[in-house]
Scaffold this active site. Structure first.
Site, PDB file in Angstrom:
ATOM      1  N   LEU A 183       0.866  -1.169   0.000  1.00 36.71           N
ATOM      2  CA  LEU A 183       0.000   0.000   0.000  1.00 36.71           C
ATOM      3  C   LEU A 183       0.909   1.228   0.000  1.00 36.71           C
ATOM      4  O   LEU A 183       1.947   1.241   0.670  1.00 36.71           O
ATOM      5  CB  LEU A 183      -0.899   0.027   1.242  1.00 36.71           C
ATOM      6  CG  LEU A 183      -1.975  -1.061   1.358  1.00 36.71           C
ATOM      7  CD1 LEU A 183      -2.716  -0.921   2.683  1.00 36.71           C
ATOM      8  CD2 LEU A 183      -2.947  -0.991   0.195  1.00 36.71           C
ATOM      9  N   ASP A 184       0.524   2.260  -0.740  1.00 37.07           N
ATOM     10  CA  ASP A 184       1.299   3.496  -0.748  1.00 37.07           C
ATOM     11  C   ASP A 184       1.357   4.080   0.653  1.00 37.07           C
ATOM     12  O   ASP A 184       0.517   3.777   1.514  1.00 37.07           O
ATOM     13  CB  ASP A 184       0.675   4.518  -1.704  1.00 37.07           C
ATOM     14  CG  ASP A 184       0.801   4.104  -3.162  1.00 37.07           C
ATOM     15  OD1 ASP A 184       1.651   3.238  -3.456  1.00 37.07           O
ATOM     16  OD2 ASP A 184       0.055   4.643  -4.001  1.00 37.07           O
ATOM     17  N   ILE A 185       2.305   4.964   0.875  1.00 40.56           N
ATOM     18  CA  ILE A 185       2.525   5.528   2.208  1.00 40.56           C
ATOM     19  C   ILE A 185       1.265   6.164   2.782  1.00 40.56           C
ATOM     20  O   ILE A 185       0.977   6.027   3.966  1.00 40.56           O
ATOM     21  CB  ILE A 185       3.702   6.543   2.188  1.00 40.56           C
ATOM     22  CG1 ILE A 185       3.972   7.065   3.611  1.00 40.56           C
ATOM     23  CG2 ILE A 185       3.453   7.683   1.209  1.00 40.56           C
ATOM     24  CD1 ILE A 185       5.245   7.868   3.737  1.00 40.56           C
ATOM     25  N   ASN A 186       0.477   6.846   1.965  1.00 42.40           N
ATOM     26  CA  ASN A 186      -0.708   7.531   2.481  1.00 42.40           C
ATOM     27  C   ASN A 186      -1.976   6.693   2.391  1.00 42.40           C
ATOM     28  O   ASN A 186      -3.036   7.131   2.826  1.00 42.40           O
ATOM     29  CB  ASN A 186      -0.909   8.851   1.744  1.00 42.40           C
ATOM     30  CG  ASN A 186       0.179   9.860   2.083  1.00 42.40           C
ATOM     31  OD1 ASN A 186       0.603   9.966   3.230  1.00 42.40           O
ATOM     32  ND2 ASN A 186       0.662  10.586   1.083  1.00 42.40           N
ATOM     33  N   THR A 187      -1.881   5.495   1.817  1.00 42.73           N
ATOM     34  CA  THR A 187      -3.053   4.627   1.726  1.00 42.73           C
ATOM     35  C   THR A 187      -3.257   3.899   3.047  1.00 42.73           C
ATOM     36  O   THR A 187      -2.315   3.403   3.664  1.00 42.73           O
ATOM     37  CB  THR A 187      -2.894   3.610   0.589  1.00 42.73           C
ATOM     38  OG1 THR A 187      -2.702   4.306  -0.646  1.00 42.73           O
ATOM     39  CG2 THR A 187      -4.124   2.725   0.476  1.00 42.73           C
TER      40      THR A 187
END
Length: 258
Positions: free
Chosen positions: A107-111
């Site tokens: 998952l992306d850092i902000n997801t």
């Protein structure tokens, strides 16, 4: 070569729970894996239980029972063992709570939302394969508005900047001021797929939450919470085929070591 004469080194490292097979291949390429005292140079090398394997100078751990955890990842954490920018990682956050684990996908850092973790690198690889066909579901908050007709067109797939995406199921959950909440379901999980699809529709994602990965749901798991999936539920959801194959391979390995 018979399967009883050895297995690929990357697969053996992954089954031991050190890392995923892909990461094992990277470690070999970086010269961090030794076999019988010599640095390995090829991930195509076959090994048996008679061979002494060291990763970063440490022997492979004994194969443990396969385990799976659901983790409610908060935003701001990188899904990586080492971040060049020094940002906090999921694995640092969970170091005191779990044994050495690998993530199933990223998952992306902000997801935010559901991240599956396992101590079995081969399971991670199996569940990441497109052939597994598991659906990833998300709740998306995006700046802008879109109509249902545009979302319906996604069911046939779409091409964005030369990248072809498969069928996408998207629905409007609600409109909240200048933002629209959507539910989106995809099967492929290509890099930044949800955000790129939304940008294609003229939307700017400002919050992304994964709510399901295949049969596993985020449910009421609190933000930052971690919960082990019971063995019976894990096997029934993933299927006995994978576990039978892994158990057979482990039995062969034990026979070779005896």
């Amino acid at each position: 070569m018979s399967e009883f004469e050895g297995e690929r080194i990357a697969k053996v490292i992954a089954r031991a729970g050190v890392c995923s097979r892909r990461d094992a291949e990277r470690l070999i390429g970086e010269g961090r894996v030794k076999m019988n005292g010599k640095v390995l140079t090829s991930a195509a090398t076959n090994v048996t239980a008679k061979d002494v394997i060291l990763v970063d100078g440490q022997p492979l751990p004994s194969k443990e029972a396969t385990k799976l955890w659901r983790y409610h990842k908060p935003g701001g954490l990188v899904v990586s063992n080492n971040d060049p920018q020094g940002r906090p990682t999921v694995f640092e956050k969970l170091r005191e709570q779990l044994p050495r684990v690998v993530s199933i996908g990223r998952l992306d850092i902000n997801t935010e939302g559901l991240l599956l973790l396992t101590n079995d690198g081969e399971l991670a690889r199996f569940l990441e394969l497109p052939a597994t066909g598991w659906t990833r579901k998300y709740r998306v908050r995006a700046f802008g508005h879109v109509n249902e007709a545009s979302l319906t067109k996604l069911e046939k797939g779409v091409e964005v900047e030369g990248v072809r995406y498969g069928p996408i199921e998207a629905k409007i959950e609600r409109v909240q001021g200048d933002n629209t909440w959507l539910t989106i379901a995809i099967k492929e999980g290509k890099n930044r797929e949800v955000k790129r699809i939304c940008e294609h529709l003229g939307l700017q994602v400002n919050r992304l939450i994964r709510t399901a990965f295949g049969p596993f749901q985020l449910g009421e798991l609190p933000r930052g919470g971690i919960e082990e999936v019971p063995t019976r539920a894990m096997k029934s959801s993933i299927g006995e085929k994978f576990f039978k194959k892994e158990d057979d391979a482990h039995r062969r390995w034990k026979v070779q070591r005896s």
